[in-house]
Write a protein that holds these residues in place. Structure first.
Motif, short mmCIF file in Angstrom:
data_model
loop_
_atom_site.label_atom_id
_atom_site.label_comp_id
_atom_site.label_asym_id
_atom_site.label_seq_id
_atom_site.Cartn_x
_atom_site.Cartn_y
_atom_site.Cartn_z
N HIS A 39 0.86 -1.18 0.00
CA HIS A 39 0.00 0.00 0.00
C HIS A 39 0.89 1.23 0.00
O HIS A 39 1.61 1.49 0.96
CB HIS A 39 -0.89 0.00 1.24
N ASP A 42 -0.45 6.94 -1.79
CA ASP A 42 -1.44 7.48 -2.71
C ASP A 42 -2.49 6.45 -3.14
O ASP A 42 -3.43 6.79 -3.86
CB ASP A 42 -0.75 8.02 -3.97
N ASP A 43 -2.33 5.20 -2.72
CA ASP A 43 -3.26 4.15 -3.11
C ASP A 43 -4.55 4.21 -2.28
O ASP A 43 -4.52 4.56 -1.11
CB ASP A 43 -2.64 2.76 -2.90
N ASP A 44 -5.66 3.82 -2.92
CA ASP A 44 -6.91 3.63 -2.16
C ASP A 44 -6.84 2.29 -1.44
O ASP A 44 -6.81 2.26 -0.23
CB ASP A 44 -8.13 3.67 -3.10
N PRO A 45 -6.82 1.15 -2.16
CA PRO A 45 -6.70 -0.15 -1.50
C PRO A 45 -5.26 -0.66 -1.57
O PRO A 45 -4.41 -0.07 -2.23
CB PRO A 45 -7.61 -1.05 -2.34
N THR A 64 -10.70 -2.11 -9.28
CA THR A 64 -9.56 -1.22 -9.08
C THR A 64 -8.83 -1.02 -10.40
O THR A 64 -8.99 -1.79 -11.34
CB THR A 64 -8.54 -1.79 -8.06
N VAL A 82 -6.41 2.92 -7.58
CA VAL A 82 -7.67 3.56 -7.19
C VAL A 82 -8.82 2.58 -7.34
O VAL A 82 -8.77 1.64 -8.13
CB VAL A 82 -7.96 4.82 -8.04
N ARG A 83 -9.85 2.82 -6.57
CA ARG A 83 -11.11 2.09 -6.76
C ARG A 83 -11.84 2.79 -7.90
O ARG A 83 -11.97 4.00 -7.91
CB ARG A 83 -11.93 2.13 -5.48
N ARG A 88 -11.75 9.05 -8.47
CA ARG A 88 -10.53 9.37 -7.71
C ARG A 88 -9.27 9.38 -8.56
O ARG A 88 -8.18 9.30 -8.03
CB ARG A 88 -10.36 8.37 -6.58
#
Length: 105
Positions: A39, A42-45, A64, A82-83, A88
């Motif tokens: 992770h 800057d990552d969402d998941p 994603t 990103v999701r 996003r």
């Protein structure tokens, strides 16, 4: 990142370089069962890597997308995960010719 039940935190630049190669070099009993979750800030998941043909490769996760922007001259850039459908950044992809080809992990 957890390795054998351990969590490792890396500073953003230069500290993460080579982490996948280091993990690939370990004597795994069953490499096909190894899952690495990374992770970036800057990552969402979390991103997921698994062994494919003897090397750790990122596995696509439904819902994603990894977005790659123009690269930095100082260090490899993994882009950011990103999701999709949330607005996003999945529309911020840079053209292939300006993406960073260097392995950053």
């Amino acid at each position: 990142m957890f390795v054998g039940g351990r969590h490792i935190e890396f500073e953003r630049w230069n500290r993460r370089r080579g982490v996948l190669k280091d993990l690939e070099s370990l004597p795994w009993n069953e490499p096909a069962c190894v899952q690495v979750m990374l992770h970036d800030e800057d990552d969402d998941p979390f991103g997921l890597w698994m062994f494919r043909d003897g090397a750790l490769a990122e596995v696509g996760i439904p819902g994603t997308q990894r977005v790659h922007c123009a690269s930095s001259p100082w260090d490899g850039d993994p882009g950011f995960l990103v999701r999709t459908g949330l607005g996003r950044g999945e529309d911020r992809h840079s053209p292939q010719h300006v993406r960073d080809p260097r392995l950053c992990w």
